[in-house]
Design an enzyme around this catalytic site. Structure first.
Site, PDB file in Angstrom:
ATOM      1  N   GLY A 193       0.834  -1.204   0.000  1.00  0.00           N
ATOM      2  CA  GLY A 193       0.000   0.000   0.000  1.00  0.00           C
ATOM      3  C   GLY A 193       0.866   1.251   0.000  1.00  0.00           C
ATOM      4  CG  ASN A 194       3.407   2.145   3.100  1.00  0.00           C
ATOM      5  OD1 ASN A 194       2.429   2.838   3.324  1.00  0.00           O
ATOM      6  ND2 ASN A 194       3.964   1.373   4.008  1.00  0.00           N
TER       7      ASN A 194
END
Lengths: 292, 292
Positions: free
Chosen positions: A9-10
């Site tokens: 997600g980062n």
């Protein structure tokens, strides 16, 4: 060769970045270039996290987490599909909604541990916790919203995913770790949880008989002695070596566990490293490569 | 026989109902029972609207409409998939993210005409319009947010949908009319629009060579002379008959256009009627059945 690649997600929304869509679209373009390099040579299945995004949706809406996970499968799946299509115009690409069965008695439901959304200072975090009924926990210099993260047990759409892969289609699935569901007397229903996408990806890679699992993030490799003065990146490493180390439960821990799970179950390589190095990790030239 | 069934957004969230998820889940259970009756006998592809839902997301978020459409494909697709799985436990069911190409020069972009979200009174509507930069237009007793609704031209995932249908999988796709995209010099990108789901469903049904297209809503049939004193439901009707009537552009108009489009292009039946009557419409016992 069949490769399952899990995008953090980062990798889509970096720590501290404002959550504008234009920013995420630009980050995903970078990700798509790295993935396209692999997809030109190998069959590829892409999964992705949703921690930052599902946390932001939880701020805006009182909807349950399984519904917000479904929304992020739509929005992130769309962005990845478009970015990959722009890199690989001749390729059929499919974004599949994915539900993953969990155990209603999983101990994670009693001990929320997965951080989602932004980092807050303590006062903000306490106010939001009381407003939304959230559990919060310290993370780095601040606090984050934490949610239950049960183990993924079974991918409900696995036969469809196999069919698509066998037909040469590039599949995006198991987004956000899959939508967590349980089977109860009245049928299937969603759960208030977010499954870890690395564990979900390891399950998927095992069930597909993948030849490699890549977990792509914003650090170069797994570091031994991460908090200590002698931190050093691990390259080729055995699952036995990894069992000797401890890793932070919030970030690298699940990746290492998922890598051990996949490598021990299949005898194949699980790689962990920087998104831009995806193809190099696969060639054994970058990142941490875990084998049994 | 292959049937494409389009669920109205109002079948999921009825006019005036509060938008709670539990309410939508209950409505979708009713829809799933009607669809399962068809799926037990025929191959089935399900599409759905997103008008109420995308309008609510637009209230909460400044994200562009194509992104909100992608989110609703996730959330509504998840709800329909779960409800269908509970009716048809042995069946493989797949929810596919769907992008549909539109013409950047479509006149709809200069004339927003598709209402989304709740009905507001005039003062509320004017305040929201100035806050969010919305176009508003009268609808019934109040006002609604209206957005461009360009014609769908090409379904980017059509080959994948064909493969899934041929493999006996029940497919949910083209949700919310599909995510509207255009191809420009830098590649594919999303557009600030919501495609009409009946037009998208007619395109899909044509491209799949479907034997019937059902547009399922909350009224019994198409009515001739809808606004007049002699309003009467149409049963079996030819496309020529329909060309003689005018229908409200916001609701029944697109369904009638889509029915004519499908029936004239394929020679097969397009049905319009109440969701609960889906199987009866297919048997020619309820609703309006349009043939060329």
């Amino acid at each position: 060769m069949l490769v399952v690649a899990a995008l953090g997600g980062n990798a889509l929304l970096r720590r501290g970045e404002p959550p504008e869509i234009t920013r995420q679209v630009a980050n995903i373009r970078t990700a798509a270039r790295a993935l396209a390099e692999i997809a030109r040579e190998h069959a590829l299945v892409v999964t992705h996290g949703n921690g930052p995004q599902v946390g932001l949706l939880a701020l805006r809406s009182g909807d349950p987490l399984y519904m917000l996970s479904a929304e992020t499968e739509g929005m992130i799946g769309y962005m990845i599909e478009t970015a990959l299509r722009n890199e690989l115009p001749a390729r059929d690409i499919a974004g599949l909604l994915t539900q993953i069965a969990v155990d209603p008695d999983d101990p994670a439901f009693a001990a929320p541990g997965k951080p989602i959304g932004p980092i807050y200072d303590e006062a903000q975090a306490r106010r939001l916790a009381s407003e939304h009924g959230w559990t919060i926990a310290p993370d780095g210099d601040g606090y984050r919203h934490v949610v239950p993260s049960p183990r993924p047990l079974r991918i409900l759409e696995i036969e469809t995913i196999k069919l698509l892969v066998q037909s040469g289609i590039l599949v995006i699935c198991a987004g956000g770790g899959g939508i967590p569901v349980i089977e109860c007397e009245t049928g299937w229903r969603g759960m208030e949880a977010v499954i870890d996408k690395d564990h979900a990806s390891a399950l998927l890679a095992r069930e597909l008989g993948a030849d490699a699992l890549l977990m792509l993030t914003d650090v170069d490799a797994v570091f031994a002695d991460w908090d200590g003065a002698k931190a050093s990146p691990l390259g080729a490493v055995s699952t036995d070596d990894l069992h000797e180390h401890d890793f932070a439960p919030g970030s690298m821990g699940p990746k290492v566990e998922a890598a051990i799970d996949f490598a021990e179950a299949t005898g194949h390589m699980a790689g962990i490293g920087r998104l831009q190095d995806a193809a190099a990790i696969l060639r054994g030239e970058a990142g941490t490569r875990v084998t049994a």
